[in-house]
Design an enzyme around this catalytic site. Structure first.
Site, PDB file in Angstrom:
ATOM      1  N   SER A 118      44.019  41.091  41.762  1.00 34.25           N
ATOM      2  CA  SER A 118      45.451  41.350  41.882  1.00 34.25           C
ATOM      3  C   SER A 118      46.104  40.134  42.523  1.00 34.25           C
ATOM      4  O   SER A 118      45.471  39.409  43.308  1.00 34.25           O
ATOM      5  CB  SER A 118      45.690  42.584  42.762  1.00 34.25           C
ATOM      6  N   TYR A 137      44.583  47.949  50.177  1.00 36.84           N
ATOM      7  CA  TYR A 137      44.488  47.567  48.760  1.00 36.84           C
ATOM      8  C   TYR A 137      44.407  46.052  48.606  1.00 36.84           C
ATOM      9  O   TYR A 137      43.529  45.528  47.914  1.00 36.84           O
ATOM     10  CB  TYR A 137      45.693  48.119  47.999  1.00 36.84           C
TER      11      TYR A 137
END
Length: 254
Positions: free
Chosen positions: A145, A159
């Site tokens: 990501s 995350y």
């Protein structure tokens, strides 16, 4: 031009929804044989039926899988290799995005995110490389990501940390595997409007799943070490994201 056989057989985890599901659709249309893994078997079955209705000549095998269970990962990957006659590419995609700021009663959700996204990635990489190393061939893909580039607060805290770990894991594996014939790619998507990301507080420059998946698949096919996708704006944003002072970054990204 016919597809090279060594990238014909593709395993995707987290294939029951989101980017995993969209990647499966793209590769099915290209005539790839697919091993699809996820916890939700009913969604996998619906996806298999859809893919075979469009491209009936391909093989689609389904493998129920919780990536936090290392024995289950080993068994699912072995079963997938048996079903397809081997694996040429493994896409480490399964993930969750739960949790919140540390110390605010989100410990259980934060732990689930850490175990799924990072420990689960370790399990998948172990199982994939147990197949690729003896063959001296294969392509291991980690879906990381853009949030891996900086620590983030709130619901993104754990995350983003797990995705930073995934990117480091990919780089270490690439170093280990240099000269072996096994390729390793880390893909860093920006914000994508999927159900998993629906609780993120700021979806800056978010892409729809179709556009994001086209960019991911195109990047994976090039087999670079690292890719930021979609390239506009994220390839241009990567270095500024790393360099901007934390206080300013916090005001922009949260």
């Amino acid at each position: 031009m016919p597809l090279p056989r060594f990238r014909q057989r593709v395993l995707v985890t987290g294939a029951s929804a989101g980017l995993g599901q969209e990647m499966a659709r793209h590769w099915a249309r290209q005539g790839r044989d697919l091993a699809l893994c996820a916890r939700r078997v009913d969604e996998l079955e619906r996806l298999r039926d859809e893919l075979l209705a469009v491209t009936p000549a391909i093989t689609v095998s389904l493998h129920p899988l919780d990536v936090t269970d290392h024995e289950a990962v080993d068994a699912a990957f072995a079963d997938a290799a048996a079903a397809l006659g081997g694996l040429d590419r493994v896409v480490v995609n399964a993930g969750v995005a739960g949790g919140g700021s540390l110390g605010l009663d989100q410990a259980a959700a934060n732990r689930t995110t850490a175990l799924t996204n990072f420990v689960g990635a370790v399990h998948q990489a172990e199982a994939a490389l147990r197949l690729f190393r003896p063959a001296g061939a294969g392509h291991l893909v980690f879906i990381s990501s853009m949030s891996a580039l900086r620590g983030m607060g709130g619901s993104m805290n754990v995350y983003s940390a797990t995705k930073a770990g995934v990117s480091a894991l990919a780089e270490g594996a690439r170093s280990d595997l240099a000269g072996t014939g096994v390729a390793v790619t880390a893909v860093h998507p920006g914000y994508v409007r999927t159900s998993m990301a629906s609780h993120f507080p700021r979806m800056l420059m978010a892409s729809d799943p179709e556009r994001a998946t086209r960019a991911i698949v195109a990047a994976v096919e090039r087999e670079p070490a690292t890719a930021y996708v979609p390239a506009l704006p994220w390839a241009l944003a990567a270095w500024p994201m790393r360099l901007v002072p934390l206080g300013l970054y916090r005001r922009i990204a949260g």
